[in-house]
Design a protein around this motif. Structure first.
Motif, short mmCIF file in Angstrom:
data_model
loop_
_atom_site.label_atom_id
_atom_site.label_comp_id
_atom_site.label_asym_id
_atom_site.label_seq_id
_atom_site.Cartn_x
_atom_site.Cartn_y
_atom_site.Cartn_z
N LEU A 107 48.53 37.83 43.16
CA LEU A 107 47.59 36.77 42.94
C LEU A 107 47.81 35.66 44.16
O LEU A 107 47.00 35.33 44.91
CB LEU A 107 47.55 36.12 41.58
N PRO A 108 49.02 35.25 44.27
CA PRO A 108 49.30 34.23 45.52
C PRO A 108 48.78 34.93 46.94
O PRO A 108 48.36 34.01 47.52
CB PRO A 108 50.82 33.99 45.27
N LEU A 113 44.91 34.66 51.37
CA LEU A 113 44.16 35.74 52.08
C LEU A 113 42.83 35.29 52.10
O LEU A 113 41.83 35.28 53.11
CB LEU A 113 44.15 37.13 51.96
N VAL A 114 42.26 34.78 51.01
CA VAL A 114 40.82 34.51 50.71
C VAL A 114 40.43 33.03 51.37
O VAL A 114 39.72 32.72 52.12
CB VAL A 114 40.60 34.46 49.24
N TRP A 172 45.32 34.63 35.88
CA TRP A 172 43.61 34.83 36.35
C TRP A 172 42.96 34.17 35.29
O TRP A 172 41.84 33.57 35.42
CB TRP A 172 43.65 36.31 36.73
N ASP A 173 43.15 34.79 34.00
CA ASP A 173 42.39 34.24 32.82
C ASP A 173 42.32 32.51 32.50
O ASP A 173 41.39 31.97 32.41
CB ASP A 173 42.60 34.80 31.47
N ILE A 247 37.12 31.47 44.82
CA ILE A 247 38.16 31.95 44.16
C ILE A 247 38.20 31.62 42.81
O ILE A 247 38.13 32.41 41.78
CB ILE A 247 39.63 31.66 44.77
N LEU A 248 37.84 30.24 42.44
CA LEU A 248 37.62 29.78 41.09
C LEU A 248 36.65 30.43 40.43
O LEU A 248 36.72 30.45 39.05
CB LEU A 248 37.87 28.29 40.99
#
Length: 703
Positions: A107-108, A113-114, A172-173, A247-248
């Motif tokens: 995830l980090p 990257l995004v 993530w959730d 992302i969010l």
């Protein structure tokens, strides 16, 4: 009836209104009011709108739209526009899902990257606009088309994979549906982002440069700002913030459809304009963009919950936005005019008839010719010597209008040198025990110059008045000062409402806008000792060191504030109803005090001071060069004792050589004269004065 009128003018609500309109945060009052109005309207019309669950859902759905509005605000504040934020947001949403849920990257790493992708899209925009000198509208529109087309392709290509994804990650959730202290996680990120970007744009040099470039690229370039780099960085940040929103959104929705982000750039632009951010750049705040986005979001979601059809919703929102933007533009354009109309708030001042100044009248104020033939020192070598002072070596110091301290060397004062350049408009002067030259500077505070000519700051702030809307902790108009036997520096701040350029307006008000302040060099603390004073001006420590004498210019009074002895902490009027507007006070060799009159009272102006309505109309309706003003074309100095008895006066009738006298200093049998508008320093010999007396010995003995 008169007592009620006096009370009304003294405590007029217009004072509060003027200070309210002066606040910078009053500029977005239209969008702020509309935000509250829309929220309250839907709270009334929609059942359970104010429940905790409903509010949390509203915040969760709004957060990403608010972030995209912040991204748009960065480009607009820099003087451009970024139409690609909606497409970058959508592609970032897809990339977050693809990299994390399909490829399985940590995830980090996915987040980095995004965000780098968004920054890269911003770099393309910024590179073309800043270095390629392309038009922001066309450049970002092309990037919008390309990124949107690419997004549609990859979304279709990975439809099956996206439909079957399962995060399996609590982090993530939590990003998508978690709460912190009842606030949805994405909303908390928006709040932190808004606060951080506001701080960046107002306190950090690169952010301040963005605002400067948006205001005027030419001026920023002349100030040494790298305009191209600043523009480039603004678009990079815009893209990165849009990517963060994507992302969010991905964490919250876990899906990517062809309509994701469609029209968001238009909503973001509308939010920026509705919030009052200028499309020309350089004016506005991040908070305004968020408010604009909140209005649009609440209108859209509220209409849907009320069951209004889509087309009608769009029409209603369009009409509301059009009206709101119109009112907001009108308000921003005319706020200054409204402020000018209401800010000056004259008070009621009653004057008794003053003592006669007629020649031969027998009063100590009777006109004479004792200053008429004063010797002119530094003729045409100085501009506006508002105050003067001499050191132990008989050198003469004065202030200059250009922000410098000028020294004329004894014994003949023909050699002129710039002792120190401080800036601002220096006013009152005083030496401390160590021969540091202390100076009040309008707009800057109190500074000092050491004997080696090095400049240091004494203080530029004092205690804030908590009951006032206006932050008066900064020193606006430090005027005159003196040093007490214990080393404490007492100085006057003539006005907390007006700066030096508008000092006459304080006179038209005639109210208590000033204060007496004390700075203790031992502790480095500064505190307000007396407040609500009417233009406190000259400051002098009494010969016995027990009290501070201060002049109230517009009330024509000399006041005493006790700093030691049984009366310590109390105040009293020492001399009332003087025939002139008093300025600086300084010690005399015979135990008395010299007082400068900057102007003389006239019956017409005394009458105007009893008529606040007349003065209000004068300021509002008549050009400044036609305002009624006190008589300042007179030169007059008086002497008084510790009992408040005026014993003599010295005149330059008509003010031919010394009009607007603001300072008098006695030194070794001579009286030196300074004036705010003079081009010289006057000097006369005092026949009965002690030829060995000097102020330094009077204050500090032979130390």
């Amino acid at each position: 009836m008169k007592s009620l009128q006096r009370a009304w003018h003294r405590h007029s609500p217009q004072l509060f209104l003027g200070e309210l309109l002066e606040k910078r945060w009053m500029e977005p009052i239209i969008p702020f009011t509309l935000t509250i109005a829309v929220f309250l309207a839907f709270a009334i019309m929609i059942p359970r709108y104010l429940t905790a669950g409903s509010l949390q859902e509203l915040m969760r759905n709004f957060a990403e739209q608010g972030m995209v509005a912040v991204a748009m605000a960065f480009s607009v504040l820099s003087g451009g526009i970024d139409l690609s934020v909606g497409a970058v947001f959508a592609m970032s949403n897809f990339l977050a899902l693809y990299l994390y849920l399909i490829l399985g990257l940590p995830l980090p790493v996915t987040i980095v990257l995004v965000v780098l992708f968004g920054a890269a899209m911003g770099a393309i925009n910024g590179g073309l606009i800043a270095y390629g000198k392309t038009r922001p509208f066309l450049t970002t529109l092309v990037v919008l088309i390309i990124v949107r087309a690419a997004y549609n392709k990859v979304t279709v290509a990975f439809t099956n994979e996206l439909a079957s994804i399962d995060s399996g990650s609590s982090t993530w959730d939590f990003m998508g549906s978690g709460r912190v202290l009842g606030i949805p996680f994405n909303m908390l990120v928006l709040i932190l982002l808004a606060v951080g970007t506001h701080f960046f744009l107002t306190r950090i040099k690169p952010g301040v440069h963005i605002m400067a470039v948006g205001s005027s690229r030419k001026a920023a370039r002349h100030a040494g700002v790298n305009v191209k780099r600043v523009l480039f960085s603004a678009y990079v940040m815009s893209g990165a913030i849009a990517a963060l929103a994507g992302i969010l959104y991905a964490a919250r929705q876990s899906s990517s459809g062809t309509d994701t982000g469609v029209g968001w750039e238009i909503n973001a632009l509308a939010a920026v304009v509705l919030g009052g951010i200028s499309l020309a750049g350089g004016r506005g705040t991040i908070a305004r963009a968020v408010m604009g986005a909140a209005i649009i979001f609440m209108l859209t979601s509220g209409m849907v919950r009320l069951g209004i059809s889509g087309n009608l919703t769009t029409a209603i929102i369009g009409i509301i936005l059009l009206l709101a933007v119109g009112f907001n533009v009108k308000w921003v354009k005319n706020k200054g005019k409204v402020l000018q109309k209401v800010y000056v708030t004259p008070s009621w001042v009653d004057f008794e008839p003053p003592p006669s100044v007629e020649r031969g009248s027998g009063t100590p104020f009777a006109e004479n010719d004792r200053l008429k033939n004063a010797e002119a020192i530094a003729l045409n070598m100085i501009e506006g010597p508002e105050d003067i002072i001499l050191d132990r070596k008989d050198n003469l110091y004065t202030v200059n209008r250009n922000g410098s301290i000028i020294r004329f060397l004894a014994p003949d004062y023909t050699v002129r040198e710039e002792f120190a350049r401080i800036g601002g408009r220096p006013l009152g002067l005083a030496f401390d025990r160590d021969q540091n030259l202390l100076v009040c500077i309008a707009g800057m505070g109190v500074y000092g110059v050491k004997p080696d000519r090095s400049v240091f700051k004494v203080t530029d702030r004092t205690t804030r008045t908590r009951t006032r809307l206006k932050d008066d902790s900064r020193l606006y108009l430090a005027d005159d000062l003196d040093v007490a036997p214990d080393g404490k520096i007492y100085f006057s701040e003539a006005s907390t409402r007006y700066e030096l350029t508008d000092w006459a307006l304080d006179g038209f008000e005639g109210r208590g806008n000033g204060r007496l302040i004390c700075h203790d060099p031992k502790t480095g603390t500064t505190r307000t000792v007396l407040k609500n004073l009417t233009f406190p001006n000259g400051i002098c420590i009494s010969h016995d060191g027990q009290s501070v004498l201060w002049a109230s210019t517009w009330l024509c009074q000399i006041n005493r504030f006790w700093i030691a002895g049984p009366k310590a902490g109390t105040s009293e009027i020492l001399i009332d109803n003087l025939p002139g507007y008093c300025d600086n006070i300084n010690r005399a060799s015979d135990g008395k005090y010299w007082l400068a009159f900057v102007g003389l009272r006239t019956p017409v102006y005394d009458l105007a001071m009893r008529n606040p309505v007349f003065r209000t109309r004068m300021v509002k309706q008549i050009p400044p060069d036609e305002w009624l003003c006190p008589g300042i074309n007179y030169g007059c100095v008086v002497k008084f004792d510790d009992n408040g008895v005026v014993t003599e006066s010295l005149w330059d009738p008509g003010g031919l050589s010394h009009p607007t006298i603001t300072s008098v200093r006695e030194h070794k049998g001579y009286l030196y004269i300074g004036g705010l508008e003079n081009n010289r320093i006057g000097r006369i010999r005092l026949q009965d004065a002690d030829p060995t007396w000097e102020a330094h010995k009077s204050y500090w003995g032979r130390a």
